[in-house]
Design a protein around this motif. Structure first.
Motif, PDB file in Angstrom:
ATOM      1  N   PRO A 132     122.359  29.331  -9.290  1.00  0.00           N
ATOM      2  CA  PRO A 132     121.246  28.388  -9.411  1.00  0.00           C
ATOM      3  C   PRO A 132     119.950  29.006  -9.954  1.00  0.00           C
ATOM      4  O   PRO A 132     118.984  28.290 -10.168  1.00  0.00           O
ATOM      5  N   ASP A 133     119.924  30.321 -10.146  1.00  0.00           N
ATOM      6  CA  ASP A 133     118.679  31.013 -10.478  1.00  0.00           C
ATOM      7  C   ASP A 133     117.913  30.419 -11.654  1.00  0.00           C
ATOM      8  O   ASP A 133     116.760  29.983 -11.505  1.00  0.00           O
ATOM      9  N   VAL A 134     118.547  30.412 -12.858  1.00  0.00           N
ATOM     10  CA  VAL A 134     117.815  29.950 -14.037  1.00  0.00           C
ATOM     11  C   VAL A 134     117.603  28.437 -14.017  1.00  0.00           C
ATOM     12  O   VAL A 134     116.610  27.937 -14.580  1.00  0.00           O
ATOM     13  N   ILE A 135     118.508  27.706 -13.377  1.00  0.00           N
ATOM     14  CA  ILE A 135     118.341  26.253 -13.294  1.00  0.00           C
ATOM     15  C   ILE A 135     117.090  25.928 -12.474  1.00  0.00           C
ATOM     16  O   ILE A 135     116.252  25.104 -12.881  1.00  0.00           O
ATOM     17  N   GLY A 170     121.842  20.622  -4.586  1.00  0.00           N
ATOM     18  CA  GLY A 170     122.694  21.782  -4.385  1.00  0.00           C
ATOM     19  C   GLY A 170     122.533  22.381  -3.009  1.00  0.00           C
ATOM     20  O   GLY A 170     122.024  21.732  -2.085  1.00  0.00           O
ATOM     21  N   ASN A 171     122.951  23.628  -2.865  1.00  0.00           N
ATOM     22  CA  ASN A 171     122.888  24.326  -1.586  1.00  0.00           C
ATOM     23  C   ASN A 171     121.433  24.604  -1.207  1.00  0.00           C
ATOM     24  O   ASN A 171     120.766  25.417  -1.852  1.00  0.00           O
ATOM     25  N   ARG A 172     120.959  23.929  -0.166  1.00  0.00           N
ATOM     26  CA  ARG A 172     119.539  24.011   0.191  1.00  0.00           C
ATOM     27  C   ARG A 172     119.068  25.438   0.470  1.00  0.00           C
ATOM     28  O   ARG A 172     118.038  25.868  -0.080  1.00  0.00           O
ATOM     29  N   PRO A 173     119.766  26.225   1.318  1.00  0.00           N
ATOM     30  CA  PRO A 173     119.289  27.584   1.584  1.00  0.00           C
ATOM     31  C   PRO A 173     119.181  28.448   0.326  1.00  0.00           C
ATOM     32  O   PRO A 173     118.215  29.202   0.166  1.00  0.00           O
ATOM     33  N   GLU A 200     116.122  27.126  -1.741  1.00  0.00           N
ATOM     34  CA  GLU A 200     114.848  27.433  -1.090  1.00  0.00           C
ATOM     35  C   GLU A 200     114.486  28.907  -1.249  1.00  0.00           C
ATOM     36  O   GLU A 200     113.310  29.259  -1.394  1.00  0.00           O
ATOM     37  N   ALA A 201     115.498  29.775  -1.220  1.00  0.00           N
ATOM     38  CA  ALA A 201     115.250  31.212  -1.347  1.00  0.00           C
ATOM     39  C   ALA A 201     114.677  31.576  -2.712  1.00  0.00           C
ATOM     40  O   ALA A 201     114.058  32.632  -2.877  1.00  0.00           O
ATOM     41  N   ALA A 252     106.921  29.123  -3.439  1.00  0.00           N
ATOM     42  CA  ALA A 252     105.942  28.058  -3.171  1.00  0.00           C
ATOM     43  C   ALA A 252     106.454  26.769  -3.806  1.00  0.00           C
ATOM     44  O   ALA A 252     106.512  26.656  -5.026  1.00  0.00           O
ATOM     45  N   MET A 253     106.832  25.810  -2.977  1.00  0.00           N
ATOM     46  CA  MET A 253     107.428  24.560  -3.461  1.00  0.00           C
ATOM     47  C   MET A 253     106.363  23.622  -4.026  1.00  0.00           C
ATOM     48  O   MET A 253     105.470  23.182  -3.305  1.00  0.00           O
TER      49      MET A 253
END
Length: 331
Positions: free
Chosen positions: A14-17, A37-40, A43-44, A48-49
């Motif tokens: 999920p990094d670049v997405i 996708g996988n929340r944890p 979030e990692a 800052a969201m």
């Protein structure tokens, strides 16, 4: 505008997405980005969201080697299927994914649904051109076969897309063929030619593959088999040329000096041919906005896909295609 992004789809997910999605959220504060996708894991990646970013948890992932139909039916809680349901249930206005192409096509058909009057949706990527404007090509792999009537639908959808998203007045539509004469080609192209002449588009006739990079048309239509071969041939040729140039320019000190002189020009040319600058390929004919990013997309490609989605939504692309197809079927 609410855009659902399959955060787990793609070679570098999920990094670049997530990186591309966050860049888009910062660029366009009026757009809500929903990372599915996988929340944890997601979030990692976000220290800052941003206020216009939300995470929708999905416990499963459809991989690149999964069989499309089985995966979509069995993995109900996969990021791709969950995002598709969000579009179907009007919780999102668009879906963006860099995941399994076949699975995305299946999700679009089985979860979101086909647009009324459309026989087969088409995958329509942009083929970069020398002048930089690009050619929208459809279909390039969603369906291997096509009927003459389906090629006409591709032409109408492609023309509307270029008009609405790229602001082209009367986009030029060409039919991929082995010659420019009207009666050249196989049974499919010969039957499609007169139908395209009568369609509500700016049809410019047959176009040979060798001329597409010279921007002789704005939209090119073909069956998925021929289109995919054309695309892969172009990608392979471009890759081979740039590899050969790199080898030649590093041969000795003199060629390295020459490379330093021409590097700015070559870099600009390479950027014109870079898929990430075009963002994503729309899946046209679906009753909702669906965009397919290249599997190896970088963050810039994801951000540009969001840009495309915003323009398409602002110009009411899906409804415009639906109305044109409905009007045509009533005639």
């Amino acid at each position: 505008m609410r855009i659902a992004i399959d955060a787990m789809g793609g070679d570098h997910a999920p990094d670049v997405i997530v990186e591309g999605a966050i860049e888009a959220a910062k660029e366009w504060s009026d757009t809500k980005i929903m990372l599915v996708g996988n929340r944890p894991q997601i979030e990692a990646l976000i220290p800052a969201m941003p206020s216009n970013v939300a995470i929708v948890h999905a416990s499963e992932v459809i991989g690149p080697d999964d069989e499309p139909v089985k995966a979509v039916r069995r993995k109900n809680d996969s990021s791709m299927v969950v995002a598709g349901r969000m579009v179907k249930e009007k919780e999102a206005d668009a879906l963006i994914s860099a995941g399994n192409t076949g699975a995305l096509m299946t999700t679009a058909l089985l979860v979101i649904g086909r647009m009324k009057g459309i026989e087969r949706p088409a995958l329509a990527p942009m083929i970069p051109t020398v002048e930089g404007g690009g050619v929208l090509a459809l279909d390039l792999g969603a369906n291997m076969d096509a009927s003459p009537e389906q090629l006409v639908q591709y032409a109408i959808m492609g023309s509307i897309y270029r008009s609405k998203v790229h602001d082209l007045l009367a986009p030029r539509v060409g039919l991929l063929n082995v010659g420019t004469e009207a009666m050249k080609g196989n049974g499919l192209t010969k039957a499609a030619y007169p139908l395209l002449e009568q369609a509500p588009i700016h049809f410019v006739g047959n176009v040979e593959a060798r001329d597409i990079l010279q921007s002789v048309c704005d939209v090119i239509v073909c069956d998925g088999f021929a289109g995919n071969i054309m695309l892969k041939s172009m990608e392979g040729t471009a890759s081979a040329i740039f590899s050969a140039l790199k080898k030649e320019f590093t041969r000795n000190w003199l060629t390295k000096l020459a490379a330093a002189i021409v590097k700015p020009g070559l870099s600009g040319f390479k950027k014109k041919l870079d898929y990430s600058e075009h963002g994503a390929a729309p899946l046209l004919g679906i009753d909702g906005l669906v965009l397919k990013c290249h599997g190896s997309s970088n963050a810039n490609a994801v951000k540009n896909a969001v840009r495309q989605a915003r323009i398409a939504l602002k110009n009411d692309l899906v409804r415009s295609i639906s109305m044109e197809i409905s009007n045509g079927s009533e005639m």
